[in-house]
Design an enzyme around this catalytic site. Structure first.
Site, short mmCIF file in Angstrom:
data_model
loop_
_atom_site.label_atom_id
_atom_site.label_comp_id
_atom_site.label_asym_id
_atom_site.label_seq_id
_atom_site.Cartn_x
_atom_site.Cartn_y
_atom_site.Cartn_z
N GLN A 40 57.28 10.41 145.89
CA GLN A 40 56.81 9.65 144.74
C GLN A 40 56.78 8.15 145.04
OE1 GLN A 40 59.17 10.79 141.33
NE2 GLN A 40 58.83 12.96 141.70
N CYS A 41 56.32 7.81 146.21
CA CYS A 41 56.31 6.42 146.70
C CYS A 41 54.86 5.95 146.83
CB CYS A 41 57.00 6.40 148.06
SG CYS A 41 57.01 4.81 148.90
#
Length: 162
Positions: free
Chosen positions: A37-38
């Site tokens: 989730q970057c």
């Protein structure tokens, strides 16, 4: 006692099996701390492209999920594995979630940081998708910053594969 090498480390695969890095002797490695989730998560695509281009030439890409930066890897190993497979068709080896900084950092990452410092001589890893290029003889060749795109690393990879 001889100095520690990268081949002295044992790591846990994403499926829970123990793997000795000595199994990669004679191959170059690209060791990456990853997150699902970057902002850099789309680099999985580029890493997989590097894997497909260079795996047969002796490059092993090793992904190590890490939740230390902005809690961007909250899932368990099964969720991470499914995410990588479904979204990026990742076929390179993925490993169990690790810490890369601090007292609880995996010994492999403590070693990598000591052997190949970042910008301004810092040891700590500043974010997800920091990449370490390891030569075929186990020498730590280069550290790439999170913003360094996999597709821009071909020249360095080809150099270590010679």
């Amino acid at each position: 006692m001889s100095e520690q090498t990268i081949y002295d480390f044992e790591v846990k695969t994403i499926d829970g099996a123990m793997k000795k890095l000595a199994e990669y002797k004679g191959q170059a490695m690209l060791i990456v701390n990853t997150a699902s989730q970057c902002g850099f998560t789309p680099q999985y695509k580029g890493l997989e492209e590097l894997n497909r281009a260079y795996a047969d030439k002796g490059l092993k890409i090793l992904g190590f999920p890490c939740n230390q930066f902005g809690k961007q890897e909250p899932g368990d190993e099964n969720e991470i594995k499914n995410f990588c497979s479904l979204n990026y068709e990742v076929t390179f080896p993925m490993f169990a979630k690790v810490d890369v900084n601090g007292d609880g950092a995996h010994p492999l990452f403590k070693y990598l940081q000591k052997k190949c410092k970042g910008i301004f001589g810092t040891e700590f890893i500043k974010w997800n998708f920091t990449k370490f290029l390891v030569g075929k003889n186990g020498e730590i060749i280069k550290r790439f910053a999170p913003a360094d795109k996999p597709e821009d690393m071909s020249k360095d990879i080809e150099e270590v594969l010679k």
